[in-house]
Design a protein around this motif. Structure first.
Motif, PDB file in Angstrom:
ATOM      1  N   ALA A  68       0.897  -1.149  -0.008  1.00  0.00           N
ATOM      2  CA  ALA A  68       0.023  -0.029  -0.113  1.00  0.00           C
ATOM      3  C   ALA A  68       0.796   1.243  -0.077  1.00  0.00           C
ATOM      4  N   VAL A  69       1.786   1.276   0.838  1.00  0.00           N
ATOM      5  CA  VAL A  69       2.807   2.372   0.711  1.00  0.00           C
ATOM      6  C   VAL A  69       3.646   2.564  -0.421  1.00  0.00           C
ATOM      7  N   ALA A  70       4.030   1.397  -1.330  1.00  0.00           N
ATOM      8  CA  ALA A  70       4.630   1.461  -2.495  1.00  0.00           C
ATOM      9  C   ALA A  70       3.543   2.013  -3.533  1.00  0.00           C
ATOM     10  N   ALA A  71       2.488   1.688  -3.365  1.00  0.00           N
ATOM     11  CA  ALA A  71       1.572   2.267  -4.406  1.00  0.00           C
ATOM     12  C   ALA A  71       1.481   3.648  -4.104  1.00  0.00           C
ATOM     13  N   GLU A  72       1.154   4.042  -2.913  1.00  0.00           N
ATOM     14  CA  GLU A  72       1.017   5.462  -2.518  1.00  0.00           C
ATOM     15  C   GLU A  72       2.164   6.318  -2.872  1.00  0.00           C
ATOM     16  N   ALA A 100       7.974  11.200  -2.695  1.00  0.00           N
ATOM     17  CA  ALA A 100       7.920   9.944  -1.871  1.00  0.00           C
ATOM     18  C   ALA A 100       8.270  10.315  -0.585  1.00  0.00           C
ATOM     19  N   ARG A 101       8.972  11.308  -0.133  1.00  0.00           N
ATOM     20  CA  ARG A 101       9.429  11.711   1.303  1.00  0.00           C
ATOM     21  C   ARG A 101       8.053  12.129   1.850  1.00  0.00           C
ATOM     22  N   ALA A 102       7.370  13.098   1.258  1.00  0.00           N
ATOM     23  CA  ALA A 102       6.279  13.450   1.664  1.00  0.00           C
ATOM     24  C   ALA A 102       5.388  12.257   2.198  1.00  0.00           C
ATOM     25  N   VAL A 103       5.288  11.295   1.342  1.00  0.00           N
ATOM     26  CA  VAL A 103       4.591  10.006   1.765  1.00  0.00           C
ATOM     27  C   VAL A 103       4.974   9.449   3.291  1.00  0.00           C
ATOM     28  N   MET A 104       6.247   9.314   3.367  1.00  0.00           N
ATOM     29  CA  MET A 104       7.138   8.907   4.389  1.00  0.00           C
ATOM     30  C   MET A 104       6.858   9.586   5.742  1.00  0.00           C
ATOM     31  N   LEU A 105       6.825  10.946   5.574  1.00  0.00           N
ATOM     32  CA  LEU A 105       6.432  11.921   6.586  1.00  0.00           C
ATOM     33  C   LEU A 105       5.117  11.572   7.265  1.00  0.00           C
ATOM     34  N   HIS A 107       3.938   8.666   7.025  1.00  0.00           N
ATOM     35  CA  HIS A 107       3.593   7.590   7.797  1.00  0.00           C
ATOM     36  C   HIS A 107       5.229   7.304   8.177  1.00  0.00           C
ATOM     37  N   PRO A 108       5.394   7.726   9.350  1.00  0.00           N
ATOM     38  CA  PRO A 108       6.845   7.631   9.869  1.00  0.00           C
ATOM     39  C   PRO A 108       7.213   6.429  10.252  1.00  0.00           C
ATOM     40  N   TRP A 109       6.304   5.474  10.319  1.00  0.00           N
ATOM     41  CA  TRP A 109       6.595   4.103  10.553  1.00  0.00           C
ATOM     42  C   TRP A 109       6.965   3.061   9.542  1.00  0.00           C
ATOM     43  N   ALA A 110       6.652   3.787   8.418  1.00  0.00           N
ATOM     44  CA  ALA A 110       6.937   3.039   6.976  1.00  0.00           C
ATOM     45  C   ALA A 110       8.723   2.816   6.699  1.00  0.00           C
ATOM     46  N   PRO A 111       9.487   3.575   7.088  1.00  0.00           N
ATOM     47  CA  PRO A 111      10.668   3.461   6.421  1.00  0.00           C
ATOM     48  C   PRO A 111      11.301   2.229   7.514  1.00  0.00           C
ATOM     49  N   ALA A 112      11.150   2.047   8.621  1.00  0.00           N
ATOM     50  CA  ALA A 112      11.522   0.932   9.174  1.00  0.00           C
ATOM     51  C   ALA A 112      10.864  -0.345   8.789  1.00  0.00           C
ATOM     52  N   LEU A 157      13.337   6.354  -2.100  1.00  0.00           N
ATOM     53  CA  LEU A 157      11.981   6.083  -1.485  1.00  0.00           C
ATOM     54  C   LEU A 157      11.555   7.057  -0.356  1.00  0.00           C
ATOM     55  N   GLY A 158      12.353   8.159  -0.348  1.00  0.00           N
ATOM     56  CA  GLY A 158      12.128   9.107   0.442  1.00  0.00           C
ATOM     57  C   GLY A 158      12.559   8.990   2.292  1.00  0.00           C
ATOM     58  N   PHE A 159      13.535   8.108   2.323  1.00  0.00           N
ATOM     59  CA  PHE A 159      14.235   8.191   3.622  1.00  0.00           C
ATOM     60  C   PHE A 159      15.635   7.730   3.382  1.00  0.00           C
ATOM     61  N   ALA A 160      16.554   8.225   4.542  1.00  0.00           N
ATOM     62  CA  ALA A 160      17.994   7.794   4.696  1.00  0.00           C
ATOM     63  C   ALA A 160      17.978   6.638   5.626  1.00  0.00           C
TER      64      ALA A 160
END
Length: 248
Positions: A68-72, A100-105, A107-112, A157-160
Motif C-alpha cells: 500500500a505504501v509503495a502504491a502511494e 516519496a518523502r512526503a509519503v514517508m512523513l 507514515h513515519p513508521w514506514a521506513p523501518a 523511497l524518501g528516507f535515509a
C-alpha cells in the motif's frame, strides 16, 4: 408499511483494500506496536478470522502495508512529475524523491517496515523502473543508471536508512553525561553533533534524517551524476541517449 425508518445502512463489505486502509490509519495514529490482527478486526467490526481471507496472518498484513505504501509513493511521484512536464532528469527525480518523502512523513513508521521485509513488493520494482526510465531518457547509460540506483539507496523511497539509532528514551541527565564522555573519547564526533542541531521546524524521519540533510544529499548525488552523464555520453550525442522502443 412502506416506511424505511429504522433501516440500517448496509455495512461496507470487508476487502483487502478496506482492511489495509484501516491498518494504515491505526498505525498512523498509535504506532506499529498497536497493530495486531485482533485489534484490526475490532477496528473493522469483524471477527479476527475474517481477516485471514484477505490477509494471511501478521506477515501478510505487514506485506500488505508495504504494498500500500509503495502504491502511494508511485502515485505521488507520478503526480509530481506530471506537474513539471518537460523537466530535465534532475528536476524530475528531485520531484519524485521529494514526493516519496512526503509519503514517508505522513507514515513515519514506514521506513523501518520497508527496511525489514524479506521480499521486495512488485510495486517497488515498478517505481524503480520509472526512475530508470527518467535516467535513460536524460542521457544516462544503463551502466551508470545502475550505479545511480546504488548511490540513491533508500533516498529514492524518501528516507535515509540509518544503521544506528541512539536510545531516545533515556533521561536528560544521563544524555548530558553521555555527551561529556563522548567529547572526551571522540572529540570530532562530539563537535559534529553539537554543531549539527536540527531546526525544530525541519521535518525528520530519524535521528539523522532531516529534510535539510535529505535535500543536501540529493544535490550532491545529482551533481556527481551529471558529471558522469556528460563524460559517458557518446561523442556528438549532446549527452542524449536513445531509449529502447522510443523513436523521434
Amino acid at each position: 408499511m412502506g416506511s424505511r425508518m429504522g433501516a440500517r445502512k448496509p455495512r461496507e463489505p470487508l476487502s483487502r483494500e478496506r482492511a489495509l486502509a484501516s491498518a494504515i490509519a491505526l498505525v498512523d495514529a498509535e504506532g506499529m506496536a498497536a497493530l495486531t490482527m485482533r485489534r484490526l478486526a475490532a477496528e473493522l467490526g469483524v471477527e479476527a478470522m475474517s481477516l485471514y481471507h484477505h490477509l494471511p496472518g501478521k506477515a501478510g498484513l505487514l506485506d500488505g502495508l508495504v504494498d500500500a505504501v509503495a502504491a502511494e509513493i508511485t502515485a505521488a511521484a507520478e503526480r509530481a512529475e506530471a506537474d513539471a512536464p518537460g523537466g530535465d532528469w534532475r528536476t524530475r527525480l528531485r520531484l519524485r524523491f521529494l514526493a516519496a518523502r512526503a509519503v514517508m512523513l505522513r507514515h513515519p513508521w514506514a521506513p523501518a517496515l520497508l527496511s525489514s521485509r524479506p521480499t521486495v513488493p512488485a510495486g517497488v520494482y515498478a517505481y524503480y523502473d520509472g526512475i530508470l526510465a527518467t535516467l535513460v531518457e536524460g542521457g544516462f547509460s544503463y551502466r551508470i543508471a545502475h550505479r545511480a540506483l546504488h548511490a540513491f539507496g533508500s533516498l529514492a523511497l524518501g528516507f535515509a536508512q540509518e544503521v544506528f539509532r541512539p536510545d531516545a528514551g533515556g533521561e536528560a541527565d544521563a544524555a548530558e553525561a553521555e555527551m561529556v564522555a563522548l567529547a572526551e573519547r571522540l572529540p570530532h564526533l562530539a563537535a559534529m553533533v553539537a554543531a549539527e542541531t536540527h531546526d525544530a521546524a525541519d521535518p525528520t524521519l530519524g535521528w539523522c534524517d532531516s529534510q535539510t540533510e535529505f535535500e543536501f544529499t540529493l544535490g550532491l548525488l545529482f551533481d556527481g551524476l551529471e558529471r558522469h552523464r556528460q563524460a559517458d555520453a557518446p561523442a556528438g550525442s549532446g549527452g542524449v541517449r536513445r531509449v529502447p522502443g522510443r523513436h523521434d
